[in-house]
Design a protein around this motif. Structure first.
Motif, PDB file in Angstrom:
ATOM      1  N   GLU A  28      28.814  32.359  48.412  1.00 55.85           N
ATOM      2  CA  GLU A  28      28.447  32.721  47.282  1.00 55.85           C
ATOM      3  C   GLU A  28      29.800  33.199  46.395  1.00 55.85           C
ATOM      4  OE1 GLU A  28      26.226  36.776  45.087  1.00 55.85           O
ATOM      5  OE2 GLU A  28      25.807  36.044  47.197  1.00 55.85           O
ATOM      6  N   LEU A  29      30.706  33.555  46.873  1.00 54.46           N
ATOM      7  CA  LEU A  29      31.917  33.716  46.252  1.00 54.46           C
ATOM      8  C   LEU A  29      32.318  32.267  45.522  1.00 54.46           C
ATOM      9  CD1 LEU A  29      34.702  35.250  45.421  1.00 54.46           C
ATOM     10  CD2 LEU A  29      35.536  34.336  47.712  1.00 54.46           C
ATOM     11  N   GLY A  30      32.298  31.357  46.273  1.00 51.39           N
ATOM     12  CA  GLY A  30      32.590  29.849  45.562  1.00 51.39           C
ATOM     13  C   GLY A  30      31.626  29.743  44.547  1.00 51.39           C
ATOM     14  N   GLU A  31      30.274  30.077  44.529  1.00 54.28           N
ATOM     15  CA  GLU A  31      29.531  29.770  43.305  1.00 54.28           C
ATOM     16  C   GLU A  31      29.718  30.726  42.340  1.00 54.28           C
ATOM     17  OE1 GLU A  31      25.578  30.421  45.345  1.00 54.28           O
ATOM     18  OE2 GLU A  31      25.465  28.804  46.298  1.00 54.28           O
ATOM     19  N   LEU A  32      30.126  31.960  42.638  1.00 50.60           N
ATOM     20  CA  LEU A  32      30.368  32.800  41.430  1.00 50.60           C
ATOM     21  C   LEU A  32      31.785  32.245  40.584  1.00 50.60           C
ATOM     22  CD1 LEU A  32      29.585  36.288  43.040  1.00 50.60           C
ATOM     23  CD2 LEU A  32      28.379  35.059  41.346  1.00 50.60           C
ATOM     24  N   LEU A  73      41.989  35.797  44.366  1.00 55.56           N
ATOM     25  CA  LEU A  73      40.907  36.431  43.537  1.00 55.56           C
ATOM     26  C   LEU A  73      41.406  37.044  42.429  1.00 55.56           C
ATOM     27  CD1 LEU A  73      38.179  37.841  46.099  1.00 55.56           C
ATOM     28  CD2 LEU A  73      38.217  35.681  44.877  1.00 55.56           C
ATOM     29  N   TYR A  74      42.433  37.883  42.397  1.00 52.13           N
ATOM     30  CA  TYR A  74      43.154  38.249  40.986  1.00 52.13           C
ATOM     31  C   TYR A  74      43.595  37.111  40.135  1.00 52.13           C
ATOM     32  CZ  TYR A  74      42.641  43.154  42.864  1.00 52.13           C
ATOM     33  OH  TYR A  74      42.222  44.360  43.310  1.00 52.13           O
ATOM     34  N   SER A  75      44.022  36.229  40.823  1.00 42.69           N
ATOM     35  CA  SER A  75      44.407  35.006  39.866  1.00 42.69           C
ATOM     36  C   SER A  75      43.256  34.494  39.506  1.00 42.69           C
ATOM     37  CB  SER A  75      45.090  34.114  40.836  1.00 42.69           C
ATOM     38  OG  SER A  75      46.447  34.685  41.225  1.00 42.69           O
ATOM     39  N   GLU A  81      39.117  34.694  33.119  1.00 41.44           N
ATOM     40  CA  GLU A  81      39.289  35.883  32.056  1.00 41.44           C
ATOM     41  C   GLU A  81      37.795  36.438  32.391  1.00 41.44           C
ATOM     42  OE1 GLU A  81      39.189  33.718  28.330  1.00 41.44           O
ATOM     43  OE2 GLU A  81      41.437  33.862  28.259  1.00 41.44           O
ATOM     44  N   VAL A  82      37.524  37.231  33.535  1.00 38.53           N
ATOM     45  CA  VAL A  82      36.488  37.780  34.143  1.00 38.53           C
ATOM     46  C   VAL A  82      37.108  38.929  34.693  1.00 38.53           C
ATOM     47  CG1 VAL A  82      34.897  35.994  34.141  1.00 38.53           C
ATOM     48  CG2 VAL A  82      35.871  36.590  36.125  1.00 38.53           C
ATOM     49  N   ASP A  83      36.021  40.176  34.892  1.00 40.19           N
ATOM     50  CA  ASP A  83      36.479  41.225  35.906  1.00 40.19           C
ATOM     51  C   ASP A  83      36.485  40.613  37.145  1.00 40.19           C
ATOM     52  OD1 ASP A  83      36.181  43.510  37.270  1.00 40.19           O
ATOM     53  OD2 ASP A  83      36.185  44.577  35.778  1.00 40.19           O
ATOM     54  N   ILE A  84      37.373  41.044  38.101  1.00 40.05           N
ATOM     55  CA  ILE A  84      37.234  40.640  39.481  1.00 40.05           C
ATOM     56  C   ILE A  84      35.927  41.035  40.255  1.00 40.05           C
ATOM     57  CG2 ILE A  84      38.239  42.748  40.562  1.00 40.05           C
ATOM     58  CD1 ILE A  84      39.840  40.615  42.271  1.00 40.05           C
ATOM     59  N   LYS A  85      35.285  42.032  39.783  1.00 41.26           N
ATOM     60  CA  LYS A  85      33.914  42.592  40.173  1.00 41.26           C
ATOM     61  C   LYS A  85      32.714  41.357  40.050  1.00 41.26           C
ATOM     62  CE  LYS A  85      34.542  47.312  39.460  1.00 41.26           C
ATOM     63  NZ  LYS A  85      34.493  48.557  38.866  1.00 41.26           N
ATOM     64  N   GLU A  86      33.063  40.515  38.900  1.00 44.84           N
ATOM     65  CA  GLU A  86      32.001  39.400  38.631  1.00 44.84           C
ATOM     66  C   GLU A  86      32.231  38.447  39.580  1.00 44.84           C
ATOM     67  OE1 GLU A  86      32.014  38.357  34.397  1.00 44.84           O
ATOM     68  OE2 GLU A  86      32.912  40.104  34.028  1.00 44.84           O
TER      69      GLU A  86
END
Length: 127
Positions: A28-32, A73-75, A81-86
């Motif tokens: 799911e992380l990869g999909e996001l 993930l921060y990178s 240009e998204v919030d890391i939560k996204e």
């Protein structure tokens, strides 16, 4: 009834990241990441250049085959240009919804009084 919910919460917390859930998490992380990259119309190669990875690594991360370290993930968030939560999968939400449905059924059956219902809401919200 509250004791049963407490035990259920403890069980869920203890098993939330078993091997199967870890694999699903990275898929799911990869999909996001893939979705965010496409929303910015960036190629895998461009993202790879910005982050300092190979294009193949971006492909593997987006497919959930490669686990990206937290600092990357921060990178990704900065480049996309998204919030890391996204970029973070939210498995807790599914579990919380299951608990809420179970509580609602118990209330409808008359197994839970108003005071207990409020306590259960508080427990669920704390999760």
């Amino acid at each position: 009834m509250i004791k049963q919910f407490m035990l259920l919460l403890q069980n869920i917390r203890a098993n939330i990241m078993d091997d199967e859930n870890v694999e699903a998490f990275y898929i799911e992380l990869g999909e996001l990441i893939h979705k965010a990259r496409n929303n910015k119309n960036l190629s895998q190669a461009k993202v790879a250049d910005f982050i300092g990875l190979s294009r193949a690594s971006i492909v593997n991360i987006e497919k959930g085959r490669q686990r990206t370290p937290l600092h990357q993930l921060y990178s990704f968030a900065k480049v996309l240009e998204v919030d890391i939560k996204e970029l973070m999968p939210n498995f807790d939400l599914d579990l919380i919804n299951q608990l809420k449905r179970k509580k609602t059924k118990q209330v409808q059956k008359g197994n839970v009084n108003d005071k207990s219902s409020e306590k259960l809401d508080h427990l669920i919200d704390s999760f």
